[in-house]
Design a protein around this motif. Structure first.
Motif, short mmCIF file in Angstrom:
data_model
loop_
_atom_site.label_atom_id
_atom_site.label_comp_id
_atom_site.label_asym_id
_atom_site.label_seq_id
_atom_site.Cartn_x
_atom_site.Cartn_y
_atom_site.Cartn_z
N GLN A 53 0.82 -1.21 0.00
CA GLN A 53 0.00 0.00 0.00
C GLN A 53 0.86 1.26 0.00
O GLN A 53 0.54 2.24 -0.68
CB GLN A 53 -0.92 0.01 1.22
N THR A 54 1.98 1.22 0.73
CA THR A 54 2.90 2.36 0.74
C THR A 54 3.47 2.62 -0.65
O THR A 54 3.54 3.77 -1.11
CB THR A 54 4.05 2.11 1.74
N ASP B 160 0.66 4.10 -2.72
CA ASP B 160 0.40 5.50 -2.34
C ASP B 160 1.49 6.43 -2.85
O ASP B 160 1.21 7.60 -3.19
CB ASP B 160 0.29 5.63 -0.82
#
Length: 573
Positions: free
Chosen positions: A26-27, A30
């Motif tokens: 997810q990082t 993002d």
């Protein structure tokens, strides 16, 4: 970011049960880090005859919970499609002491149970041979061990056994891989282990199962000895793996009471704090157990690798120092010992094309039957089952990479039963006033000193394809020694220098075997994608009766080094 990649990553995150790997992905998402995500999602960790093995991480190219679950779902569906009564036959699952192994094993169990397939799951860490044993013992459809064996700490793996108790071979590897690809596109169903146990789908294998394996070792026909094993002394290390408790137990059952375990390496620890590379073959890996042996003046310094399917040993010399035996030396000692005492109906022994040819000569001299396979215990065990008949049952197999199978209790390499068998071998020699070195000298005097080495050669990027070059320019001699025949396993054909040919009964493989006069041999495994080859060498030298074993070794090793240098100089630069 590429829309399709972003969608693929988002779908993976939605299905990933691990909060840590979800957060990593997810990082990256993002931060719009397309380059990193493209690498992580450039393919899928390949499933082959060894199952899965890779570094632990996020995404489909590494070992993680979702990859394990998808693999389990694919294997479950393949069993349902190809094995009758697979739901009741079920699977056995065990795991080693690596950091993620227990979680991966429990995830696998939850998937098989969701498919309605019964699961027998070890209640704690288990040596790989214990799980392999259970496949046949329970008549399971398959077995799974979560282990990366002797790989570095950042690795883990998923090893699969078929219902015959041996590692999978074709066509099952490709069939399972295709099944994994088919199910991975959809969310994976799981069943909580508590609910699976309530539903009768999950059985925990407790201490009574571990005792069952122990009792089978104690009663195995090939592991019976009348020698005074109480006089054998040895230091032992589990190398931060799972072997210590069972190793010490089965040794005590066999009467070996002078056992000195390396305390700092006895308990399972997935960080492997005292070894850089937890493989007994690696330089320095045996240092602590040899130091323990010296401190106690023990005859032997013994090791299992972290999942206890391999066995290594250093033997005390007259000067008080310890010398490692090669895998080939242990193999020929076992072959000679077991064939000398085995039942007349149990005479089948095997090894691989890259291991010493000496086992076949020992078998011939002791009324045994030998066979040779491609590299790997998947071949050694599956072929053994095909070859054995009522009058010639399987006895022993080995490969030079410290793998040994003694008897037919486990259809894979087993470092625990090998440990017991070697202690018994030493006890019988000791009763006769002999040492391991004496027995090796006797064997070499009879059959010749066999010297073996393996060398991986990195060649220049501009070097032509080595396999193609060697096939187009077959050498008439290697290092001045005449070539008598060439085995080209890519076409399964043996070509003699006089023009004769023979068909070779082995699966096709990109391997060239040059058989030389005087009994020598060079095996070349070329790479088709990079200028790199792996070479296996064997020289056979007569050993004089007045020559000491260690002097013969020293002279032989010098000759082998010179031979290797001359061969490498013949290769295209």
């Amino acid at each position: 970011m590429d829309a399709q990649l972003a969608l693929t990553v988002s779908q993976w995150i939605a299905n990933d049960p691990d909060s840590n790997t979800r957060a990593q992905l997810q990082t990256l998402l993002d931060n719009n880090d397309q380059q990193s995500l493209a690498k992580l999602f450039a393919g899928r960790l390949a499933f082959g005859t060894a199952g899965l093995r890779g570094e632990v991480g996020a995404g489909p190219l590494t070992m993680n919970r979702l990859v394990v679950m998808q693999t389990s779902a694919g294997l479950a569906q393949y069993l349902l499609d190809n094995v009758s009564d697979s739901t009741n036959k079920g699977v056995i699952i065990g795991y080693d002491g690596r950091l993620d192994s227990k979680q991966f094993a429990h995830d696998a169990a939850s998937v098989f149970c969701a498919y309605g397939i019964k699961v027998r799951l070890t209640h704690k860490v288990a040596a790989t041979p214990l799980v392999a044993f259970g496949v046949k013992h329970f008549d399971c459809a398959a077995g799974i061990v979560v282990t990366a064996s002797h790989n570095p700490p950042q690795y883990n793996g998923y090893k699969v056994y078929w219902g015959n108790g041996a590692q999978i071979v074709a066509p099952h590897d490709k069939g399972i891989a295709a099944s994994i690809d088919a199910v991975a596109a959809s969310p994976i169903q799981t069943l909580a282990l508590d609910n699976a146990e309530t539903d009768g789908l999950l059985t925990w294998l407790g201490d009574d199962y571990y005792q069952c394996y122990r009792e089978h070792i104690a009663s195995a026909k090939v592991l019976q000895s009348s020698a005074d094993t109480s006089k054998v002394s040895l230091a032992y290390t589990a190398m931060h793996g799972v072997g210590a408790e069972m190793a010490e137990t089965v040794l005590a059952d066999a009467g070996v009471t002078q056992v000195y375990s390396v305390a700092a390496q006895r308990e399972p620890d997935g960080h492997f704090p005292t070894v850089v590379f937890p493989n007994p073959e690696e330089k320095g890996a045996m240092d602590m157990v040899i130091a323990e042996a010296k401190a106690n003046n023990a005859m032997l310094a013994c090791a299992n690798d972290p999942d206890a399917d391999r066995f290594a040993v250093a033997v005390r010399r007259d000067d008080g120092e310890y010398q490692m035996l090669t895998g080939d030396q242990v193999g020929i000692l076992f072959g000679h010992y077991l064939l000398s005492k085995a039942d007349e109906r149990q005479r089948l022994v095997g090894t691989t094309i890259v291991s010493s040819s000496l086992l076949s000569k020992i078998a011939s001299s002791l009324n045994g039957q030998s066979y040779t396979t491609l590299t790997g215990f998947k071949w050694l065990m599956n072929v053994a089952q095909q070859l054995q008949v009522d009058g010639s049952q399987f006895l022993f197999a080995y490969e030079e990479a410290l793998g040994y199978t003694v008897g037919n209790m486990v259809w894979d390499k087993d470092g625990l039963s090998a440990l017991v068998a070697f202690a018994q071998l030493v006890a019988e020699l000791n009763d006769q006033g002999l040492t391991v070195w004496d027995r090796l000298a006797e064997i070499y005097l009879e059959h010749g000193l066999h010297l073996n080495a393996q060398v991986s050669i990195a060649l220049k990027p501009e070097t032509p394809n080595i396999g193609a070059f060697l096939r187009a320019n077959p050498p008439r001699d290697i290092a001045g020694v005449k070539v008598e025949s060439v085995d080209d396993l890519s076409i399964c054909l043996r070509q003699f220098t006089d023009g004769r040919t023979e068909v070779i009964d082995l699966p096709a493989s990109d391997v060239l075997i040059y058989r030389l006069t005087q009994g020598g041999r060079v095996i070349v495994r070329p790479s088709g994608t990079e200028p790199k080859i792996k070479c296996y060498y064997e020289l056979v030298k007569p050993m004089a009766t007045e020559q000491s074993l260690f002097d013969a070794f020293a002279d032989g090793q010098q000759a082998l080094v010179q031979f290797i240098q001359l061969h490498q100089a013949q290769l295209p630069q």
